[in-house]
Design a protein around this motif. Structure first.
Motif, short mmCIF file in Angstrom:
data_model
loop_
_atom_site.label_atom_id
_atom_site.label_comp_id
_atom_site.label_asym_id
_atom_site.label_seq_id
_atom_site.Cartn_x
_atom_site.Cartn_y
_atom_site.Cartn_z
N CYS A 120 0.85 -1.20 0.00
CA CYS A 120 0.00 0.00 0.00
C CYS A 120 0.88 1.25 0.00
N GLY A 121 1.93 1.21 0.81
CA GLY A 121 2.86 2.35 0.87
C GLY A 121 3.47 2.62 -0.49
N GLU A 122 3.79 1.54 -1.20
CA GLU A 122 4.39 1.73 -2.52
C GLU A 122 3.40 2.30 -3.54
N LEU A 123 2.11 2.10 -3.26
CA LEU A 123 1.09 2.61 -4.20
C LEU A 123 0.86 4.12 -4.04
N VAL A 124 1.19 4.64 -2.84
CA VAL A 124 0.83 6.02 -2.52
C VAL A 124 1.32 7.06 -3.56
N ILE A 155 -1.39 -9.76 -8.08
CA ILE A 155 -2.83 -9.59 -7.84
C ILE A 155 -3.10 -8.12 -7.47
N LEU A 156 -2.30 -7.63 -6.51
CA LEU A 156 -2.53 -6.28 -6.02
C LEU A 156 -2.22 -5.23 -7.09
N GLN A 157 -1.19 -5.52 -7.87
CA GLN A 157 -0.84 -4.62 -8.97
C GLN A 157 -2.00 -4.52 -9.96
N ASN A 158 -2.55 -5.68 -10.33
CA ASN A 158 -3.66 -5.69 -11.29
C ASN A 158 -4.87 -4.94 -10.74
N LEU A 159 -5.20 -5.19 -9.47
CA LEU A 159 -6.38 -4.53 -8.90
C LEU A 159 -6.16 -3.02 -8.81
N ALA A 160 -4.93 -2.64 -8.41
CA ALA A 160 -4.64 -1.20 -8.29
C ALA A 160 -4.66 -0.54 -9.66
N ASN A 161 -4.03 -1.18 -10.64
CA ASN A 161 -4.02 -0.59 -11.98
C ASN A 161 -5.43 -0.44 -12.51
N ASN A 162 -6.25 -1.48 -12.33
CA ASN A 162 -7.63 -1.40 -12.81
C ASN A 162 -8.38 -0.26 -12.14
N ALA A 163 -8.24 -0.17 -10.81
CA ALA A 163 -8.98 0.87 -10.08
C ALA A 163 -8.60 2.25 -10.61
N MET A 164 -7.32 2.43 -10.96
CA MET A 164 -6.88 3.75 -11.44
C MET A 164 -7.18 3.95 -12.92
N ARG A 165 -7.20 2.83 -13.68
CA ARG A 165 -7.41 2.95 -15.13
C ARG A 165 -8.88 3.19 -15.48
N TYR A 166 -9.77 2.52 -14.73
CA TYR A 166 -11.17 2.56 -15.14
C TYR A 166 -12.00 3.59 -14.39
#
Ligand code: ADP
Length: 258
Positions: A120-124, A155-166
């Motif tokens: 999560c920290g890396e996603l910030v 898994i987390l990368q895909n979910l995070a990318n999707n949330a930001m892309r869509y």
């Protein structure tokens, strides 16, 4: 009477066998149909980028008097389409690797709370750069699971990318981690556009996309969620889409604790 009973038993066995054979045939027909569908989707999705690469490549060679700007433009189209085709092939390779009997994880005993906190920290920085709001609610304890961290991070990368892309900037993205009956539950939610009801049952199938226009800007391969689900399953867990009362989508990862 004995003969009658034996006959009835034989008939039951026969009916049972017939039902099993019928079931097996329908399963095979279905997997044959799935395979046919998959090949059709792959060819369809590869055809567009490959045609563009060929078309613009030919223009570069044949068209006389191209300006530098035109050359750059054509090269960019070629590069973008090669990336698209490459991404599709890489993801297909990954997906078929996971279906192979030789596929295995390299699980290591890991504190999942610490691990998710770190991800999560890396996603910030990316969330902030792209204007998303966020909230993390990770259990303040140590909970151990067997994790292939490289695979699991996908898994987390895909979910995070999707949330930001869509979803548009301003969307709230939340990650929570709880433990229920020896199951670690990680909810990855957003309050964005959500998944339409008619796709809820199929969203984890390869090539399923909400916006099926293959050239759309946001358009991915439609394989990300299939890959993520297989990784979760390989860990003895699952990835599901929760029915949302509120706006947006919640993807739930479960994994057994040890
Ligand atoms: P893709 O490569 O197209 O992103 P995925 O399997 O990751 O493939 O996702 C399938 C489809 O689900 C996407 O094309 C998108 O339409 C939809 N989707 C996935 N995540 C979200 C989300 N967080 N919000 C809205 N739609 C989503």
């Amino acid at each position: 009477l004995r003969l009658k009973n034996e006959f009835a038993e034989l008939q039951n066995t026969f009916n049972d066998m017939a039902a099993r054979i019928e079931h097996e045939i329908s399963l095979r027909k279905k997997s044959e149909e799935d395979r046919r569908r998959l090949i059709l989707d792959i060819s369809h999705d590869l055809k567009n980028p490959m045609s563009s690469i060929q078309g613009y490549g030919e223009l570069l060679i044949k068209k006389k008097g191209l300006t530098e700007q035109e050359r750059d433009e054509y090269l960019k189209v070629i590069l973008n389409n090669s990336k698209k085709a490459n991404r599709l092939l890489t993801e297909l390779f990954e997906l078929s690797q996971m279906d192979s009997p030789k596929f295995s994880l390299k699980p290591v005993k890991t504190d999942i709370c610490e691990y998710i906190r770190q991800i999560c920290g890396e996603l910030v920085p990316q969330l902030e750069r792209e204007g998303f709001r966020y909230e993390f609610d990770i259990l303040e304890e140590s909970v151990f699971v067997l994790l292939d961290t490289d695979r699991f991070s996908r898994i987390l990368q895909n979910l995070a990318n999707n949330a930001m892309r869509y979803n548009p900037p301003g969307t709230q993205i939340s990650v929570s981690l709880t433990v229920e009956n020896n199951q670690v539950v990680i909810d990855f939610s957003d309050d964005g556009i959500g998944i339409p009801d008619h796709l809820v049952d199929n969203i984890f199938k390869p090539f399923v996309r909400v916006d099926d226009s293959r050239n759309s800007k946001t358009g991915g391969s439609g394989l990300g969620l299939s890959i993520a689900k297989k990784i979760a399953e390989a860990h003895g867990g699952d990835l599901t889409l929760c029915l949302n009362e509120q706006k947006g989508s919640t993807f739930r990862i479960t994994i057994p604790s040890i």
